[in-house]
Scaffold this active site. Structure first.
Site, PDB file in Angstrom:
ATOM      1  N   ILE A   1      -6.145   1.824   7.594  1.00 58.03           N
ATOM      2  CA  ILE A   1      -7.540   1.325   7.612  1.00 58.03           C
ATOM      3  C   ILE A   1      -7.821   0.399   6.427  1.00 58.03           C
ATOM      4  O   ILE A   1      -8.736  -0.423   6.489  1.00 58.03           O
ATOM      5  CB  ILE A   1      -8.541   2.512   7.663  1.00 58.03           C
TER       6      ILE A   1
ATOM      7  N   ALA B   1       1.914   0.593   8.289  1.00 56.89           N
ATOM      8  CA  ALA B   1       3.324   0.201   8.308  1.00 56.89           C
ATOM      9  C   ALA B   1       3.653  -0.542   7.021  1.00 56.89           C
ATOM     10  O   ALA B   1       2.750  -1.031   6.335  1.00 56.89           O
ATOM     11  CB  ALA B   1       3.613  -0.733   9.489  1.00 56.89           C
TER      12      ALA B   1
ATOM     13  N   SER C   1       4.928  -5.547  17.492  1.00 60.24           N
ATOM     14  CA  SER C   1       4.923  -6.898  16.920  1.00 60.24           C
ATOM     15  C   SER C   1       5.812  -7.870  17.675  1.00 60.24           C
ATOM     16  O   SER C   1       6.880  -7.511  18.178  1.00 60.24           O
ATOM     17  CB  SER C   1       5.424  -6.790  15.478  1.00 60.24           C
TER      18      SER C   1
ATOM     19  N   GLU D   1       7.643  -9.769  16.247  1.00 60.66           N
ATOM     20  CA  GLU D   1       8.921  -9.814  15.515  1.00 60.66           C
ATOM     21  C   GLU D   1      10.029  -9.110  16.308  1.00 60.66           C
ATOM     22  O   GLU D   1      11.213  -9.341  16.059  1.00 60.66           O
ATOM     23  CB  GLU D   1       8.777  -9.158  14.142  1.00 60.66           C
TER      24      GLU D   1
ATOM     25  N   TYR E   1      12.486  -5.079   9.543  1.00 67.64           N
ATOM     26  CA  TYR E   1      11.123  -4.809  10.016  1.00 67.64           C
ATOM     27  C   TYR E   1      11.078  -4.894  11.546  1.00 67.64           C
ATOM     28  O   TYR E   1      10.533  -4.011  12.222  1.00 67.64           O
ATOM     29  CB  TYR E   1      10.146  -5.824   9.405  1.00 67.64           C
TER      30      TYR E   1
HETATM   31  P1  NDP Z   1      -1.399  -4.713   6.312  1.00 69.38           P
HETATM   32  O1  NDP Z   1      -0.130  -4.863   5.559  1.00 69.38           O
HETATM   33  O2  NDP Z   1      -2.601  -5.514   5.903  1.00 69.38           O
HETATM   34  O3  NDP Z   1      -1.846  -3.157   6.250  1.00 69.38           O
HETATM   35  C1  NDP Z   1      -0.903  -2.115   6.330  1.00 69.38           C
HETATM   36  C2  NDP Z   1      -1.601  -0.795   6.171  1.00 69.38           C
HETATM   37  O4  NDP Z   1      -0.645   0.278   6.265  1.00 69.38           O
HETATM   38  C3  NDP Z   1      -2.320  -0.597   4.822  1.00 69.38           C
HETATM   39  O5  NDP Z   1      -3.540   0.053   5.053  1.00 69.38           O
HETATM   40  C4  NDP Z   1      -1.363   0.345   4.075  1.00 69.38           C
HETATM   41  O6  NDP Z   1      -1.999   1.128   3.115  1.00 69.38           O
HETATM   42  C5  NDP Z   1      -0.892   1.216   5.228  1.00 69.38           C
HETATM   43  N1  NDP Z   1       0.341   1.967   4.950  1.00 69.38           N
HETATM   44  C6  NDP Z   1       1.551   1.452   4.642  1.00 69.38           C
HETATM   45  N2  NDP Z   1       2.444   2.452   4.504  1.00 69.38           N
HETATM   46  C7  NDP Z   1       1.785   3.619   4.731  1.00 69.38           C
HETATM   47  C8  NDP Z   1       2.158   4.985   4.723  1.00 69.38           C
HETATM   48  N3  NDP Z   1       3.407   5.382   4.449  1.00 69.38           N
HETATM   49  N4  NDP Z   1       1.219   5.925   5.012  1.00 69.38           N
HETATM   50  C9  NDP Z   1      -0.051   5.539   5.275  1.00 69.38           C
HETATM   51  N5  NDP Z   1      -0.469   4.265   5.279  1.00 69.38           N
HETATM   52  C10 NDP Z   1       0.442   3.312   5.001  1.00 69.38           C
HETATM   53  O7  NDP Z   1      -1.080  -4.937   7.845  1.00 69.38           O
HETATM   54  P2  NDP Z   1      -1.967  -5.621   9.017  1.00 69.38           P
HETATM   55  O8  NDP Z   1      -3.324  -5.055   8.963  1.00 69.38           O
HETATM   56  O9  NDP Z   1      -1.761  -7.078   9.015  1.00 69.38           O
HETATM   57  O10 NDP Z   1      -1.203  -5.082  10.312  1.00 69.38           O
HETATM   58  C11 NDP Z   1      -1.540  -3.824  10.907  1.00 69.38           C
HETATM   59  C12 NDP Z   1      -0.364  -3.324  11.720  1.00 69.38           C
HETATM   60  O11 NDP Z   1      -0.068  -4.261  12.751  1.00 69.38           O
HETATM   61  C13 NDP Z   1       0.938  -3.145  10.956  1.00 69.38           C
HETATM   62  O12 NDP Z   1       1.612  -2.057  11.528  1.00 69.38           O
HETATM   63  C14 NDP Z   1       1.705  -4.428  11.223  1.00 69.38           C
HETATM   64  O13 NDP Z   1       3.084  -4.217  11.088  1.00 69.38           O
HETATM   65  C15 NDP Z   1       1.291  -4.688  12.645  1.00 69.38           C
HETATM   66  N6  NDP Z   1       1.290  -6.078  13.081  1.00 69.38           N
HETATM   67  C16 NDP Z   1       0.604  -7.003  12.354  1.00 69.38           C
HETATM   68  C17 NDP Z   1       0.528  -8.309  12.793  1.00 69.38           C
HETATM   69  C18 NDP Z   1      -0.204  -9.344  12.028  1.00 69.38           C
HETATM   70  O14 NDP Z   1       0.017 -10.534  12.297  1.00 69.38           O
HETATM   71  N7  NDP Z   1      -1.101  -8.986  11.120  1.00 69.38           N
HETATM   72  C19 NDP Z   1       1.195  -8.710  14.058  1.00 69.38           C
HETATM   73  C20 NDP Z   1       1.862  -7.629  14.752  1.00 69.38           C
HETATM   74  C21 NDP Z   1       1.898  -6.370  14.272  1.00 69.38           C
HETATM   75  P3  NDP Z   1      -2.146   0.695   1.536  1.00 69.38           P
HETATM   76  O15 NDP Z   1      -3.430  -0.085   1.468  1.00 69.38           O
HETATM   77  O16 NDP Z   1      -2.169   2.001   0.850  1.00 69.38           O
HETATM   78  O17 NDP Z   1      -0.949  -0.151   1.207  1.00 69.38           O
HETATM   79  P1  GDR Z   2       5.781 -13.026   9.681  1.00 68.97           P
HETATM   80  O1  GDR Z   2       4.650 -13.622   8.706  1.00 68.97           O
HETATM   81  O2  GDR Z   2       7.079 -12.862   8.998  1.00 68.97           O
HETATM   82  O3  GDR Z   2       5.755 -13.841  10.926  1.00 68.97           O
HETATM   83  O4  GDR Z   2       5.229 -11.557   9.947  1.00 68.97           O
HETATM   84  P2  GDR Z   2       4.681 -14.537   7.423  1.00 68.97           P
HETATM   85  O5  GDR Z   2       3.326 -15.098   7.309  1.00 68.97           O
HETATM   86  O6  GDR Z   2       5.225 -13.819   6.232  1.00 68.97           O
HETATM   87  O7  GDR Z   2       5.747 -15.698   7.791  1.00 68.97           O
HETATM   88  C1  GDR Z   2       5.555 -16.617   8.851  1.00 68.97           C
HETATM   89  C2  GDR Z   2       6.600 -17.713   8.791  1.00 68.97           C
HETATM   90  O8  GDR Z   2       6.337 -18.566   7.676  1.00 68.97           O
HETATM   91  C3  GDR Z   2       7.581 -18.918   7.073  1.00 68.97           C
HETATM   92  N1  GDR Z   2       7.366 -19.281   5.673  1.00 68.97           N
HETATM   93  C4  GDR Z   2       6.876 -18.469   4.723  1.00 68.97           C
HETATM   94  N2  GDR Z   2       6.444 -17.199   4.780  1.00 68.97           N
HETATM   95  C5  GDR Z   2       5.964 -16.641   3.635  1.00 68.97           C
HETATM   96  N3  GDR Z   2       5.506 -15.396   3.675  1.00 68.97           N
HETATM   97  N4  GDR Z   2       5.948 -17.327   2.440  1.00 68.97           N
HETATM   98  C6  GDR Z   2       6.395 -18.620   2.344  1.00 68.97           C
HETATM   99  O9  GDR Z   2       6.379 -19.220   1.283  1.00 68.97           O
HETATM  100  C7  GDR Z   2       6.873 -19.227   3.541  1.00 68.97           C
HETATM  101  N5  GDR Z   2       7.365 -20.466   3.816  1.00 68.97           N
HETATM  102  C8  GDR Z   2       7.652 -20.491   5.116  1.00 68.97           C
HETATM  103  C9  GDR Z   2       8.425 -17.662   7.228  1.00 68.97           C
HETATM  104  O10 GDR Z   2       9.808 -17.979   7.053  1.00 68.97           O
HETATM  105  C10 GDR Z   2       8.045 -17.241   8.633  1.00 68.97           C
HETATM  106  O11 GDR Z   2       8.847 -17.928   9.557  1.00 68.97           O
HETATM  107  C11 GDR Z   2       3.854 -11.309  10.210  1.00 68.97           C
HETATM  108  C12 GDR Z   2       3.523  -9.912   9.667  1.00 68.97           C
HETATM  109  O12 GDR Z   2       2.131  -9.708   9.751  1.00 68.97           O
HETATM  110  C13 GDR Z   2       4.219  -8.845  10.472  1.00 68.97           C
HETATM  111  O13 GDR Z   2       3.750  -7.557  10.052  1.00 68.97           O
HETATM  112  C14 GDR Z   2       3.884  -9.053  11.957  1.00 68.97           C
HETATM  113  O14 GDR Z   2       4.543  -8.101  12.745  1.00 68.97           O
HETATM  114  C15 GDR Z   2       4.292 -10.464  12.396  1.00 68.97           C
HETATM  115  O15 GDR Z   2       3.588 -11.401  11.588  1.00 68.97           O
HETATM  116  C16 GDR Z   2       3.946 -10.729  13.842  1.00 68.97           C
END
Ligand code: NDP
Ligand code: GDR
Length: 324
Positions: A11, A82, A125, A127, A149
């Site tokens: 959350i 996660a 995801s 990914e 991941y």
């Molecule tokens: P964030 O990284 O912003 O948030 C991750 C959350 O997980 C945080 O609240 C973190 O808590 C919590 N967390 C991590 N490890 C644990 C643990 N061991 N026990 C309890 N809580 C934990 O992720 P997003 O909000 O961007 O994404 C949400 C979910 O969706 C994730 O599972 C991500 O992999 C997945 N996802 C995200 C996408 C995206 O583009 N954003 C796309 C596809 C999937 P804390 O604040 O304590 O670190």
């Molecule tokens: P991603 O997101 O790996 O797709 O995972 P990220 O924004 O980290 O990278 C996207 C793409 O950008 C390229 N890239 C860079 N990335 C980062 N972080 N920093 C850089 O400087 C940079 N330059 C280029 C990367 O190589 C990559 O191709 C996100 C996360 O939210 C996951 O948890 C989720 O599952 C997927 O999106 C869908």
């Protein structure tokens, strides 16, 4: 009708904060699981203080999950927690597997034994598609993950499907493509770019190191995507869905739009730093959300350019106010 109760893991993350807002607006009683920390910041959900109930727990601790389910008796469980940053998964592959893969089983087991009637959402995801075997990607596209991941998320997806089929749980896997917002973590590429563009515009720095500018992603707005999660749990049957915009853009386009928003030429500021290039890349992600559109009535509202500009504008305000 009785008030519905939801439990959100993760959350404090980007999606968790938007989902909590959405569920509150629908009249839910919202419970969130948070990890114990020496300093509790919870910045993304500060504005929800007093409206949501937070409980300590950890995906690594099975008993804490069961205890939380017993305490909160949720109708819906959204498992968003996660280790979500792909590059970290190469440095900490075991931890990523513990949180992102086995954590899902721990939650499903806790549900099975203590709250089997709860509906379960697993944050899967794009990914998992990795080295894509089909363009665009649908619910039927085979997985070929390219990072620890992605591998962990593929496990999370399959165990969710398996528990649905084995134990008749209402468990769904939402295969979400990248979604962003002003609340995105600073290490992810969109926010990294928009935050640093704001700093460069305001004269606080000159250069921006980047990785692979040719990588392509299907980027949407997190506020739109949490709505799809909720819709999945309101269906008569538990099924899996792809959620995406069906548009793909390069990181280079992202950089161009962000710098242009503040009237700067990106080529004068951006340089390639090999430290940000990944050992294995996901080159062309583009999702087909046709099933989500037909069955959930879901469509993305915010498009790429609008999203990037919204994030740049928000970061300009934040940096001006001395915030991150
Ligand atoms: P964030 O990284 O912003 O948030 C991750 C959350 O997980 C945080 O609240 C973190 O808590 C919590 N967390 C991590 N490890 C644990 C643990 N061991 N026990 C309890 N809580 C934990 O992720 P997003 O909000 O961007 O994404 C949400 C979910 O969706 C994730 O599972 C991500 O992999 C997945 N996802 C995200 C996408 C995206 O583009 N954003 C796309 C596809 C999937 P804390 O604040 O304590 O670190
Ligand atoms: P991603 O997101 O790996 O797709 O995972 P990220 O924004 O980290 O990278 C996207 C793409 O950008 C390229 N890239 C860079 N990335 C980062 N972080 N920093 C850089 O400087 C940079 N330059 C280029 C990367 O190589 C990559 O191709 C996100 C996360 O939210 C996951 O948890 C989720 O599952 C997927 O999106 C869908």
């Amino acid at each position: 009708m009785a008030t519905k109760r939801a439990l959100i893991t993760g959350i404090t993350g980007q999606d968790g904060s938007y989902l909590a807002e959405l569920l509150l607006s629908k009249g839910y009683e919202v419970h969130g699981m948070v990890r114990r920390s020496s300093e509790e910041k919870f910045e993304r959900i500060q504005h929800l203080h007093g409206k949501i109930q937070l409980h300590q727990g950890d995906l690594l601790d099975q008993f804490s999950l069961a205890a939380l389910l017993n305490l909160t008796k949720p109708d819906e469980v959204y498992n968003l927690a996660a280790q979500s940053f792909v590059p970290t998964s190469w440095n900490q592959p075991v931890l990523t597997g513990e949180f992102t893969a086995l954590g899902v089983t721990k939650m499903l087991e806790a549900i099975r034994h203590t709250r089997p009637e709860a509906r379960f959402y697993q944050a899967s995801s794009s990914e998992m598609f990795g080295k894509v075997l089909e363009v665009p990607q649908t619910e039927d596209t085979p997985f070929y993950p390219r990072s620890p991941y992605g591998v962990a998320k593929a496990y999370g997806h399959h165990i969710t499907v398996n528990y649905r089929e084995s134990f008749n749980l209402f468990a769904v896997s939402g295969i979400l493509f990248n979604h962003e917002s002003p609340r995105r973590g600073l290490e992810f590429v969109t926010r990294k770019v928009t935050y640093n563009v704001a700093r460069i515009k305001l004269g606080l720095q000159e250069k921006l190191p980047m990785g692979n500018l040719d990588a392509k992603r299907d980027w949407g707005f997190a506020g739109d995507y949490v709505d799809a999660m909720w819709r999945m749990l309101q269906q008569p049957q538990a099924e899996d869905y792809v959620v995406a915009t069906n548009e793909t853009h390069t990181v280079r386009e992202l950089v161009e739009i962000a710098f242009a928003r503040v009237g700067l030429d990106w080529e004068k500021h951006v340089f390639i730093d090999p430290a940000f290039v990944r050992p294995a890349e996901v080159d062309l992600l583009i999702g087909d959300p046709a099933k989500a559109k037909t069955k959930l009535g879901w469509e993305p509202k915010v498009r790429f350019k609008e999203l990037v500009e919204m994030m740049v504008d928000a970061d300009l305000e934040r940096v001006k106010a001395g915030q991150r």
